[in-house]
Design a protein around this motif. Sequence first.
Motif, PDB file in Angstrom:
ATOM      1  N   LYS A 112       0.858  -1.186   0.000  1.00 58.87           N
ATOM      2  CA  LYS A 112       0.000   0.000   0.000  1.00 58.87           C
ATOM      3  C   LYS A 112       0.896   1.238   0.000  1.00 58.87           C
ATOM      4  O   LYS A 112       1.851   1.315   0.775  1.00 58.87           O
ATOM      5  CB  LYS A 112      -0.888   0.005   1.248  1.00 58.87           C
ATOM      6  CG  LYS A 112      -1.791   1.225   1.367  1.00 58.87           C
ATOM      7  CD  LYS A 112      -2.587   1.158   2.662  1.00 58.87           C
ATOM      8  CE  LYS A 112      -3.462   2.398   2.818  1.00 58.87           C
ATOM      9  NZ  LYS A 112      -4.215   2.387   4.099  1.00 58.87           N
ATOM     10  N   GLN A 113       0.569   2.189  -0.894  1.00 57.87           N
ATOM     11  CA  GLN A 113       1.309   3.450  -0.933  1.00 57.87           C
ATOM     12  C   GLN A 113       0.337   4.583  -0.628  1.00 57.87           C
ATOM     13  O   GLN A 113      -0.513   4.930  -1.465  1.00 57.87           O
ATOM     14  CB  GLN A 113       1.940   3.659  -2.316  1.00 57.87           C
ATOM     15  CG  GLN A 113       2.428   5.070  -2.565  1.00 57.87           C
ATOM     16  CD  GLN A 113       3.797   5.347  -1.991  1.00 57.87           C
ATOM     17  OE1 GLN A 113       4.796   5.053  -2.617  1.00 57.87           O
ATOM     18  NE2 GLN A 113       3.844   5.911  -0.806  1.00 57.87           N
ATOM     19  N   SER A 114       0.429   5.145   0.559  1.00 58.82           N
ATOM     20  CA  SER A 114      -0.376   6.318   0.914  1.00 58.82           C
ATOM     21  C   SER A 114       0.496   7.548   0.740  1.00 58.82           C
ATOM     22  O   SER A 114       1.718   7.468   0.758  1.00 58.82           O
ATOM     23  CB  SER A 114      -0.832   6.223   2.372  1.00 58.82           C
ATOM     24  OG  SER A 114      -1.565   5.044   2.578  1.00 58.82           O
ATOM     25  N   ALA A 115      -0.176   8.690   0.606  1.00 58.56           N
ATOM     26  CA  ALA A 115       0.547   9.944   0.350  1.00 58.56           C
ATOM     27  C   ALA A 115       1.583  10.207   1.451  1.00 58.56           C
ATOM     28  O   ALA A 115       1.285  10.107   2.639  1.00 58.56           O
ATOM     29  CB  ALA A 115      -0.440  11.100   0.281  1.00 58.56           C
ATOM     30  N   LYS A 116       2.798  10.513   1.010  1.00 61.05           N
ATOM     31  CA  LYS A 116       3.904  10.906   1.898  1.00 61.05           C
ATOM     32  C   LYS A 116       4.278   9.834   2.914  1.00 61.05           C
ATOM     33  O   LYS A 116       4.870  10.139   3.958  1.00 61.05           O
ATOM     34  CB  LYS A 116       3.586  12.222   2.605  1.00 61.05           C
ATOM     35  CG  LYS A 116       3.394  13.372   1.615  1.00 61.05           C
ATOM     36  CD  LYS A 116       3.382  14.709   2.295  1.00 61.05           C
ATOM     37  CE  LYS A 116       3.234  15.803   1.237  1.00 61.05           C
ATOM     38  NZ  LYS A 116       3.184  17.139   1.807  1.00 61.05           N
ATOM     39  N   LYS A 117       3.933   8.594   2.629  1.00 60.94           N
ATOM     40  CA  LYS A 117       4.326   7.476   3.508  1.00 60.94           C
ATOM     41  C   LYS A 117       5.132   6.479   2.682  1.00 60.94           C
ATOM     42  O   LYS A 117       4.994   6.405   1.469  1.00 60.94           O
ATOM     43  CB  LYS A 117       3.095   6.782   4.075  1.00 60.94           C
ATOM     44  CG  LYS A 117       2.366   7.571   5.132  1.00 60.94           C
ATOM     45  CD  LYS A 117       1.275   6.705   5.745  1.00 60.94           C
ATOM     46  CE  LYS A 117       0.557   7.423   6.851  1.00 60.94           C
ATOM     47  NZ  LYS A 117      -0.509   6.575   7.438  1.00 60.94           N
ATOM     48  N   PRO A 118       5.981   5.688   3.348  1.00 56.73           N
ATOM     49  CA  PRO A 118       6.719   4.660   2.600  1.00 56.73           C
ATOM     50  C   PRO A 118       5.782   3.545   2.135  1.00 56.73           C
ATOM     51  O   PRO A 118       4.701   3.383   2.707  1.00 56.73           O
ATOM     52  CB  PRO A 118       7.720   4.115   3.613  1.00 56.73           C
ATOM     53  CG  PRO A 118       7.483   4.788   4.893  1.00 56.73           C
ATOM     54  CD  PRO A 118       6.332   5.712   4.761  1.00 56.73           C
ATOM     55  N   LEU A 119       6.231   2.818   1.150  1.00 61.89           N
ATOM     56  CA  LEU A 119       5.512   1.620   0.740  1.00 61.89           C
ATOM     57  C   LEU A 119       5.354   0.700   1.950  1.00 61.89           C
ATOM     58  O   LEU A 119       6.319   0.408   2.651  1.00 61.89           O
ATOM     59  CB  LEU A 119       6.293   0.873  -0.344  1.00 61.89           C
ATOM     60  CG  LEU A 119       6.149   1.355  -1.770  1.00 61.89           C
ATOM     61  CD1 LEU A 119       7.128   0.630  -2.667  1.00 61.89           C
ATOM     62  CD2 LEU A 119       4.729   1.117  -2.262  1.00 61.89           C
ATOM     63  N   GLU A 120       4.125   0.221   2.134  1.00 56.93           N
ATOM     64  CA  GLU A 120       3.809  -0.555   3.337  1.00 56.93           C
ATOM     65  C   GLU A 120       3.383  -1.958   2.918  1.00 56.93           C
ATOM     66  O   GLU A 120       2.416  -2.121   2.169  1.00 56.93           O
ATOM     67  CB  GLU A 120       2.671   0.169   4.046  1.00 56.93           C
ATOM     68  CG  GLU A 120       2.169  -0.435   5.321  1.00 56.93           C
ATOM     69  CD  GLU A 120       0.930   0.317   5.825  1.00 56.93           C
ATOM     70  OE1 GLU A 120       0.724   1.474   5.416  1.00 56.93           O
ATOM     71  OE2 GLU A 120       0.176  -0.275   6.596  1.00 56.93           O
ATOM     72  N   LEU A 121       4.105  -2.950   3.396  1.00 59.64           N
ATOM     73  CA  LEU A 121       3.778  -4.337   3.055  1.00 59.64           C
ATOM     74  C   LEU A 121       2.467  -4.746   3.705  1.00 59.64           C
ATOM     75  O   LEU A 121       2.241  -4.502   4.898  1.00 59.64           O
ATOM     76  CB  LEU A 121       4.900  -5.261   3.528  1.00 59.64           C
ATOM     77  CG  LEU A 121       4.714  -6.750   3.266  1.00 59.64           C
ATOM     78  CD1 LEU A 121       4.701  -7.051   1.776  1.00 59.64           C
ATOM     79  CD2 LEU A 121       5.798  -7.555   3.971  1.00 59.64           C
ATOM     80  N   MET A 122       1.575  -5.379   2.911  1.00 56.39           N
ATOM     81  CA  MET A 122       0.308  -5.861   3.447  1.00 56.39           C
ATOM     82  C   MET A 122       0.318  -7.381   3.593  1.00 56.39           C
ATOM     83  O   MET A 122       0.082  -7.911   4.672  1.00 56.39           O
ATOM     84  CB  MET A 122      -0.835  -5.439   2.527  1.00 56.39           C
ATOM     85  CG  MET A 122      -1.001  -3.953   2.355  1.00 56.39           C
ATOM     86  SD  MET A 122      -2.276  -3.550   1.148  1.00 56.39           S
ATOM     87  CE  MET A 122      -3.771  -3.966   2.054  1.00 56.39           C
ATOM     88  N   PHE A 123       0.546  -8.059   2.487  1.00 58.08           N
ATOM     89  CA  PHE A 123       0.479  -9.527   2.473  1.00 58.08           C
ATOM     90  C   PHE A 123       1.608 -10.097   1.625  1.00 58.08           C
ATOM     91  O   PHE A 123       2.032  -9.488   0.644  1.00 58.08           O
ATOM     92  CB  PHE A 123      -0.846 -10.008   1.855  1.00 58.08           C
ATOM     93  CG  PHE A 123      -2.081  -9.540   2.563  1.00 58.08           C
ATOM     94  CD1 PHE A 123      -2.858  -8.525   2.028  1.00 58.08           C
ATOM     95  CD2 PHE A 123      -2.475 -10.129   3.761  1.00 58.08           C
ATOM     96  CE1 PHE A 123      -3.999  -8.095   2.670  1.00 58.08           C
ATOM     97  CE2 PHE A 123      -3.623  -9.698   4.406  1.00 58.08           C
ATOM     98  CZ  PHE A 123      -4.390  -8.671   3.861  1.00 58.08           C
TER      99      PHE A 123
END
Lengths: 112, 112
Positions: free
Chosen positions: B36-47
């Motif tokens: 998941k890539q939210s604004a101004k946040k690093p790429l976040e692993l989900m699954f």
Amino acid sequence: ILNVEQSPQSLHVQEGDSTNFTCSFPSSNFYALHWYRWETAKSPEALFVMTLNGDEKKKGRISATLNTKEGYSYLYIKGSQPEDSATYLCALTTSGTYKYIFGTGTRLKVLA
Amino acid sequence: ETGVTQTPRHLVMGMTNKKSLKCEQHLGHNAMYWYKQSAKKPLELMFVYNFKEQTENNSVPSRFSPECPNSSHLFLHLHTLQPEDSALYLCASSQVATGELFFGEGSRLTVL
């Protein structure tokens, strides 16, 4: 919680200028450091994978160095061109989990 | 063209809708990922799925439900999402769970 920091957050350079940005990471349990190039509306594309302290990699006008003892990597672009405009991501993988921990990226805009 | 294809590229849905994101990789890889890539946040692993088995669920709310019917296909089923779930959802694959990531171009989700 492991944190990967990238600086600057964004920068504008003139065509022909050389530039560099930094990726900082915790040095414990280091496995690999990855650089990705991400153009708008495209997929992130791998540039380099670096594993050894002192490693230096080069691809055309782009090069990267790695210091695992102090926990940083530099990405250099020589003679920037407008097509270099993109977000440059770095990611750390640690031994044991091998999960990628991404920084927030450096957004580069090269002005013609 | 990275060999990882995501559909749809853009999706707008209401909070009560049920929709799915699809990812297909043509690289013969064994591991697939949702980020998941939210604004101004690093790429976040989900699954993470490795050989069709889920090996990582990064504390993702149950309104996101992944499905991996085979090593080439990965789905993310969406149900009763919240506006804060609006983000870019990136699929990736790798040869093995510790290998280099190859990304799709992402699905831009807007929840109204």
